[in-house]
Write a protein that holds these residues in place. Sequence first.
Motif, PDB file in Angstrom:
ATOM      1  N   ILE B   2       0.850  -1.316   0.128  1.00  0.00           N
ATOM      2  CA  ILE B   2       0.031  -0.128  -0.137  1.00  0.00           C
ATOM      3  C   ILE B   2       0.919   1.443   0.098  1.00  0.00           C
ATOM      4  N   LYS B   3       0.756   2.027  -1.059  1.00  0.00           N
ATOM      5  CA  LYS B   3       1.407   3.343  -1.179  1.00  0.00           C
ATOM      6  C   LYS B   3       0.815   4.406  -0.620  1.00  0.00           C
ATOM      7  N   ILE B   4       1.305   5.086   0.357  1.00  0.00           N
ATOM      8  CA  ILE B   4       0.740   6.274   1.121  1.00  0.00           C
ATOM      9  C   ILE B   4       1.302   7.577   0.766  1.00  0.00           C
ATOM     10  N   ALA B   5       0.179   8.642   0.579  1.00  0.00           N
ATOM     11  CA  ALA B   5       0.785   9.884   0.548  1.00  0.00           C
ATOM     12  C   ALA B   5       0.205  10.528   1.626  1.00  0.00           C
ATOM     13  N   ILE B   6       1.072  11.286   2.467  1.00  0.00           N
ATOM     14  CA  ILE B   6       0.351  11.955   3.538  1.00  0.00           C
ATOM     15  C   ILE B   6       0.623  13.515   3.331  1.00  0.00           C
ATOM     16  N   ILE B   7      -0.402  14.020   2.994  1.00  0.00           N
ATOM     17  CA  ILE B   7      -0.425  15.566   2.649  1.00  0.00           C
ATOM     18  C   ILE B   7      -0.896  16.377   3.973  1.00  0.00           C
TER      19      ILE B   7
END
Lengths: 168, 331
Positions: B2-7
């Motif tokens: 699972i590739k996560i982007a934290i904005i």
Amino acid sequence: MMLTLIVELKDKPGQLIKTLEPISKLGGNVIGIVHKREKITPLKKIPVEISLEIEESKIQRLIDALKENGITVREYNQVRLVTTSSLLLIGHIVHTDISDTINRIDSTGFAEVVDLHINMPQLNGPSTALITISATGKEKLKEAIELLINICKEKGILVVEPINEEFL
Amino acid sequence: MIKIAIIGFGTVGQGVAEVLIEKKEYLTKVVGDYKVVAVADSKGSITGDFDLNHALKVKRDKKRLPDGLTALEIVKNLDFDLLIETTTTNIEDGEPGLTHIKEALKRGKDVITSNKGPLVVSYKELMKISKKNNCNLLFEATVGGAMPVIKFVRRCLAGNKILSIKGILNGTCNYILSRMEKEKMPFKQILAEAQELKIAEADPSYDVDGIDAASKLVIVANALLGIDAKLKDVKITGIREITPEAFDVAMEKGYTIRLIAEAGNELKVSPRLIPLNHPLVLQGTLNALQIKTDLAGDVVVVGKGAGKRETASAIISDFIDLYANQTINFI
């Protein structure tokens, strides 16, 4: 609306049912029945006090129906104020004419200010009042509270309403 | 993977990153392998193959992330599976969070957010977009912090008709009112102390005027009662005018005062008289919600409404909810 009814019944079987039947037909809800045998009338009739809930608009029809059944209705009176709620007012309660506020609730005919407790900490500071309103029914109480809120809005007073019901 | 982007890499974003590191072993067991492939704040970002610990250190040392792709570029173009959106709430137009979430959902990416703004402004539209693109938008962290609300009602109270919801949705107001009750000091003085303790913001109006609680109420009304509500539909009264004497008078009759958010026949946030023995009478910054249902009757939840790890808790629970590929072994 709560209604207390005193009828005079002959001391023989089948009398009470003649009283209860019209109440039931009109959707009334009997809360209590008390036979007052100690107050028997000179004509040997027994006064019976019946407390019931019934729509206000049906009271006269009920009285008429009872009379048609041959029941003597000695007296009836509406228990006017049955529901009560307390609210807190904060602001310039006295200076904005407290008696006017009370009068406007009382003059509705269905609600009254039954208790008022005011705390005035400083001369020109805001005061606090716990105002208790009673009304003839739940809907009327709501209406009276709405009216109070509007009056207070007009006078710049903050109304702290109660949370509607106790936690069960 | 699972590739996560934290904005959004403020308190909440960093809190989530820390838990993703701290609980890596456990979370991997539950949801499978995952990796944070982007973190961004309002000034910069780090993307690609990087060490999350390093990103946290950079942020702590420099107070900002280095120049890089913008948040919007990441959301629009980068390859990821899950957007964790934790930018600051803006209840006027929901931005920048609203655009971030919309763009991610349009690309079919799952989104977990702690940001109330986008949901308050466009709940229905966002749900529509997520449905259309067959992806999920979860938002447990937007209401009541760590206190379980959204999933609690949707899952644990499934089958019930929700009749009304009322509760304490702003810890700052509850802190101020519960201290006024105990110490009989004026609002302004307790507010000043709360500001010193960082319980209240320098500009406290968002909290003490009831707007924050109303925003959460809008989300609750939409998500749990199916009401298409906006902020303008909520009748809002704040707590600035409550005096210490008001507590004296109320307590004589066995009441106290709390800021209550209520969704039922109408939506309102206002100070209310409440019996002292009522379960919503809480001290300090706690949040609570009383849910009235047709089968279960009244149910009350209480918990911490804010805080770094508390909010991270809600986001991580959404993360597991979304990706758990096995029954979680609770023992």
